[in-house]
Design a protein around this motif. Structure first.
Motif, PDB file in Angstrom:
ATOM      1  N   ASN A  23      -2.495   0.538   2.092  1.00  0.00           N
ATOM      2  CA  ASN A  23      -2.550   1.225   3.391  1.00  0.00           C
ATOM      3  C   ASN A  23      -2.790   2.728   3.247  1.00  0.00           C
ATOM      4  O   ASN A  23      -3.225   3.362   4.205  1.00  0.00           O
ATOM      5  N   TYR A  96     -10.616   1.600  11.765  1.00  0.00           N
ATOM      6  CA  TYR A  96     -10.472   2.567  12.870  1.00  0.00           C
ATOM      7  C   TYR A  96     -10.335   4.011  12.369  1.00  0.00           C
ATOM      8  O   TYR A  96     -10.547   4.956  13.118  1.00  0.00           O
ATOM      9  N   PRO A 123      -3.629  -3.002  20.222  1.00  0.00           N
ATOM     10  CA  PRO A 123      -4.400  -1.998  20.971  1.00  0.00           C
ATOM     11  C   PRO A 123      -4.558  -0.702  20.181  1.00  0.00           C
ATOM     12  O   PRO A 123      -3.811  -0.449  19.232  1.00  0.00           O
ATOM     13  N   ILE A 124      -5.533   0.136  20.597  1.00  0.00           N
ATOM     14  CA  ILE A 124      -5.695   1.445  19.948  1.00  0.00           C
ATOM     15  C   ILE A 124      -5.606   2.572  20.993  1.00  0.00           C
ATOM     16  O   ILE A 124      -6.188   3.631  20.820  1.00  0.00           O
ATOM     17  N   ASP A 125      -4.872   2.292  22.069  1.00  0.00           N
ATOM     18  CA  ASP A 125      -4.770   3.280  23.147  1.00  0.00           C
ATOM     19  C   ASP A 125      -4.161   4.604  22.674  1.00  0.00           C
ATOM     20  O   ASP A 125      -4.559   5.678  23.141  1.00  0.00           O
ATOM     21  N   GLN A 126      -3.218   4.556  21.731  1.00  0.00           N
ATOM     22  CA  GLN A 126      -2.586   5.802  21.267  1.00  0.00           C
ATOM     23  C   GLN A 126      -3.551   6.644  20.430  1.00  0.00           C
ATOM     24  O   GLN A 126      -3.506   7.866  20.454  1.00  0.00           O
ATOM     25  N   ILE A 161       4.423   5.523  21.495  1.00  0.00           N
ATOM     26  CA  ILE A 161       5.090   4.604  20.574  1.00  0.00           C
ATOM     27  C   ILE A 161       4.838   5.095  19.147  1.00  0.00           C
ATOM     28  O   ILE A 161       3.898   5.840  18.920  1.00  0.00           O
ATOM     29  N   SER A 163       3.277   4.798  15.923  1.00  0.00           N
ATOM     30  CA  SER A 163       2.143   4.045  15.384  1.00  0.00           C
ATOM     31  C   SER A 163       1.634   4.694  14.096  1.00  0.00           C
ATOM     32  O   SER A 163       1.288   5.874  14.082  1.00  0.00           O
ATOM     33  N   VAL A 164       1.601   3.887  13.041  1.00  0.00           N
ATOM     34  CA  VAL A 164       1.098   4.352  11.743  1.00  0.00           C
ATOM     35  C   VAL A 164      -0.373   4.763  11.892  1.00  0.00           C
ATOM     36  O   VAL A 164      -0.779   5.869  11.554  1.00  0.00           O
ATOM     37  N   GLY A 165      -1.168   3.828  12.437  1.00  0.00           N
ATOM     38  CA  GLY A 165      -2.609   4.061  12.517  1.00  0.00           C
ATOM     39  C   GLY A 165      -2.936   5.261  13.390  1.00  0.00           C
ATOM     40  O   GLY A 165      -3.778   6.097  13.027  1.00  0.00           O
ATOM     41  N   ASP A 306       5.831  -5.576   7.127  1.00  0.00           N
ATOM     42  CA  ASP A 306       4.934  -6.169   6.127  1.00  0.00           C
ATOM     43  C   ASP A 306       5.687  -6.870   4.995  1.00  0.00           C
ATOM     44  O   ASP A 306       5.062  -7.451   4.101  1.00  0.00           O
ATOM     45  N   ILE A 328       7.820  -5.360  15.638  1.00  0.00           N
ATOM     46  CA  ILE A 328       6.513  -4.683  15.665  1.00  0.00           C
ATOM     47  C   ILE A 328       5.393  -5.612  16.173  1.00  0.00           C
ATOM     48  O   ILE A 328       4.638  -5.247  17.056  1.00  0.00           O
ATOM     49  N   TRP A 329       5.298  -6.820  15.582  1.00  0.00           N
ATOM     50  CA  TRP A 329       4.170  -7.713  15.900  1.00  0.00           C
ATOM     51  C   TRP A 329       4.662  -8.998  16.554  1.00  0.00           C
ATOM     52  O   TRP A 329       5.587  -9.641  16.058  1.00  0.00           O
TER      53      TRP A 329
HETATM   54  C1  UD1 Z   1      -0.190  -0.476  10.060  1.00  0.00           C
HETATM   55  C2  UD1 Z   1      -0.388  -1.262   8.791  1.00  0.00           C
HETATM   56  C3  UD1 Z   1       0.181  -2.666   8.949  1.00  0.00           C
HETATM   57  C4  UD1 Z   1       1.636  -2.607   9.396  1.00  0.00           C
HETATM   58  C5  UD1 Z   1       1.796  -1.706  10.602  1.00  0.00           C
HETATM   59  C6  UD1 Z   1       3.258  -1.483  10.970  1.00  0.00           C
HETATM   60  C7  UD1 Z   1      -2.402  -0.255   7.940  1.00  0.00           C
HETATM   61  C8  UD1 Z   1      -3.854  -0.405   7.673  1.00  0.00           C
HETATM   62  N1  UD1 Z   1      -1.805  -1.309   8.504  1.00  0.00           N
HETATM   63  O1  UD1 Z   1      -0.919  -1.165  11.079  1.00  0.00           O
HETATM   64  O2  UD1 Z   1       0.078  -3.328   7.693  1.00  0.00           O
HETATM   65  O3  UD1 Z   1       2.072  -3.909   9.724  1.00  0.00           O
HETATM   66  O4  UD1 Z   1       1.211  -0.417  10.358  1.00  0.00           O
HETATM   67  O5  UD1 Z   1       3.958  -0.942   9.901  1.00  0.00           O
HETATM   68  O6  UD1 Z   1      -1.789   0.738   7.605  1.00  0.00           O
HETATM   69  N2  UD1 Z   1       0.301   0.060  19.085  1.00  0.00           N
HETATM   70  C9  UD1 Z   1      -0.074   0.291  20.393  1.00  0.00           C
HETATM   71  N3  UD1 Z   1      -1.093   1.166  20.633  1.00  0.00           N
HETATM   72  C10 UD1 Z   1      -1.754   1.819  19.618  1.00  0.00           C
HETATM   73  C11 UD1 Z   1      -1.363   1.578  18.299  1.00  0.00           C
HETATM   74  C12 UD1 Z   1      -0.322   0.690  18.050  1.00  0.00           C
HETATM   75  O7  UD1 Z   1       0.496  -0.275  21.334  1.00  0.00           O
HETATM   76  O8  UD1 Z   1      -2.677   2.599  19.918  1.00  0.00           O
HETATM   77  C13 UD1 Z   1       1.443  -0.858  18.797  1.00  0.00           C
HETATM   78  C14 UD1 Z   1       1.022  -2.088  18.002  1.00  0.00           C
HETATM   79  O9  UD1 Z   1       0.577  -3.115  18.852  1.00  0.00           O
HETATM   80  C15 UD1 Z   1       2.323  -2.426  17.276  1.00  0.00           C
HETATM   81  C16 UD1 Z   1       2.970  -1.045  17.032  1.00  0.00           C
HETATM   82  O10 UD1 Z   1       2.340  -0.166  17.947  1.00  0.00           O
HETATM   83  O11 UD1 Z   1       3.160  -3.175  18.094  1.00  0.00           O
HETATM   84  C17 UD1 Z   1       2.803  -0.500  15.644  1.00  0.00           C
HETATM   85  O12 UD1 Z   1       1.439  -0.519  15.288  1.00  0.00           O
HETATM   86  P1  UD1 Z   1       0.822   0.479  14.202  1.00  0.00           P
HETATM   87  O13 UD1 Z   1       1.932   1.198  13.521  1.00  0.00           O
HETATM   88  O14 UD1 Z   1      -0.238   1.275  14.849  1.00  0.00           O
HETATM   89  O15 UD1 Z   1       0.155  -0.531  13.180  1.00  0.00           O
HETATM   90  P2  UD1 Z   1      -1.235  -0.418  12.445  1.00  0.00           P
HETATM   91  O16 UD1 Z   1      -1.550   1.009  12.170  1.00  0.00           O
HETATM   92  O17 UD1 Z   1      -2.265  -1.241  13.139  1.00  0.00           O
END
Ligand code: UD1
Length: 419
Positions: A23, A96, A123-126, A161, A163-165, A306, A328-329
């Motif tokens: 990651n 992304y 989603p990627i709204d954040q 929220i 969010s890692v990504g 994970d 989370i998921w």
């Molecule tokens: C990253 C990891 C994934 C891990 C996850 C949580 C990478 C490539 N993948 O995924 O392995 O399971 O972190 O530790 O690093 N959310 C929203 N809107 C957004 C972004 C996220 O609602 O714009 C929600 C997601 O649906 C989820 C939560 O936020 O419920 C956390 O997601 P996020 O931390 O963003 O996970 P990823 O970056 O996709």
């Protein structure tokens, strides 16, 4: 079609080396787009998500030379297009990061919606909220994301929220923006710190990564001409820690940062396992049936989602009834149906699963439903009596380098065959 054939039970014993973090790698590679120069990245895990990331960068104009299977030189001086290839970006989630990096570098990007493990709504709204606050215009139509920015200007961004990504993506977009960006309620995972360290090595000015407030002072350019080593993979290390417990084995897990593993160490001690912590390696062993425990997955420093499936294998064999709450998921319990085929007694509904521990699992044909589920099934197959066949290996190969070789070296009877 490939499958893994595993014959068990085998207590896993010996030493295992941990690779660089998937990651972190899949974020550092697109981050190189912010550099108008050449850099070297080593300790890259040799996994399919990294290879696809490199292919995408090459299609955008970067020149990549593989020095070893775990080290590349990358020249991003000549980025020739702002259209990322849809067939490649749809293959994994972290595509992304191209958006934040290309908005920063070129002020423009066209990319398909990301793919990746089907763990529920993703989603990627954040991410989009952050880009727009920095001054970009982002539209999503017919599965394509278009981003444009005349100029990105630093601002305060409060994440709704954690969010890692989104945290990493906004950080990427803000590095070359004019002025200061503050990301509040940021995620704190080790790979966020690693991406910030990489960017700072190349000339960025990012402070506070690893806390929930990250401050990015925009700089005019990143210089390259440096070498960076990717942080050890917290999730791969945790996978082997839980494999040691599930198989009643004894493993010395080397090249890890044990501080990143605190939440896993605490749970292993709670269920009756043993730990010796050496800072950059950790010994885990267990010579009895694990005790039951309750787990709730949380953003770092909580128990990582994970590692939830791998912990699920341990709890399916525990003495007593355990509960896992996945925060989370929403679809992360698909693997429990596969474990039930092996004799586990798990009832999953929504974000909660109840694990009635059984003394033994038995080999069966099972299917990886996603990356970490696949790792969990390999652990289950090693702990189980009889022969397990694991299918859908493409998920596992996305995130674990030579997984069957590593398991074989510590005693597992495992082979990959092509049908
Ligand atoms: C990253 C990891 C994934 C891990 C996850 C949580 C990478 C490539 N993948 O995924 O392995 O399971 O972190 O530790 O690093 N959310 C929203 N809107 C957004 C972004 C996220 O609602 O714009 C929600 C997601 O649906 C989820 C939560 O936020 O419920 C956390 O997601 P996020 O931390 O963003 O996970 P990823 O970056 O996709």
């Amino acid at each position: 079609m490939e499958k893994l054939i595993i014959t068990g039970p085998t207590p896993l014993k010996g030493e295992v080396n941990i690779n660089g973090a998937k990651n972190a790698a899949v974020a550092i590679l697109p981050a190189t787009l912010l550099i108008n120069g050449v850099c070297t990245i080593n300790n890259l895990p040799n996994i399919s998500d990294v290879k696809i990331s490199c292919e995408i960068l090459e299609k955008l104009g970067a020149k990549i030379t593989w020095v070893t299977p775990n080290e590349i030189n990358i020249d991003t001086r000549n980025i020739t297009t702002t259209k990322a290839p849809l067939d490649l970006t749809s293959k994994f989630r972290a595509s992304y990061y191209i958006i934040g990096a290309m908005l920063g570098r070129k002020g423009e990007i066209e990319v398909g919606m990301p793919g990746g493990c089907k763990l529920g709504a993703r989603p990627i709204d954040q991410h989009i909220k952050g880009f727009e606050l920095l001054g970009a215009n982002v539209t999503v139509e017919k599965g394509t994301i278009n981003g444009k920015a005349k100029k990105l200007v630093g601002t305060n961004i409060y994440m709704d929220i954690v969010s890692v990504g989104a945290t990493i993506n906004i950080m990427l977009a803000a590095v070359l923006a004019e002025g200061t960006t503050i990301i509040d309620n940021a995620a704190k995972e080790p790979h966020i710190v690693d991406v910030a360290n990489f960017l700072n090595t190349m000339g960025a000015d990012i402070r506070g990564a690893g806390t929930d407030v990250i401050k990015i002072n925009g700089v005019k350019e990143l210089h390259g001409n440096s070498t960076y080593s990717v942080v050890p993979d917290q999730i791969e290390a945790g996978t082997f820690m839980l494999a040691a417990v599930a198989t009643k084995g004894d493993l010395l897990i080397k090249n890890c940062i044990t501080k990143h593993l605190d939440s896993i160490t605490a749970k292993i001690l709670e269920i009756g396992g043993n730990i010796e912590d050496y800072g950059d390696s950790i010994r885990v062993w267990c010579n009895k049936r694990p005790n039951k425990a309750n787990i709730k997955t949380l953003p770092h420093p909580g128990f990582p989602t994970d590692l939830q499936p791998q912990m699920g294998v341990v709890l399916s064999l525990a003495d007593g009834t355990s509960i896992i709450n996945e925060s989370i998921w929403e679809s992360r319990f698909q693997y429990t149906e596969e474990l039930n085929k092996m004799g586990a007694k798990i009832t999953a509904q929504g974000k909660t699963a109840i694990f009635e521990g059984v003394p033994k699992l038995y080999g069966a044909p099972v299917y990886s439903t996603d990356l970490r589920a696949g790792a969990a099934l390999i652990i289950a197959g090693t702990a189980a009596h009889g022969t397990t066949e694991v299918y859908n290996l493409e998920h596992i190969d996305r995130g674990y380098e030579h997984i069957e070789e590593k398991f074989r070296k510590i005693g597992a009877k495992i082979e990959r065959v092509t049908e």
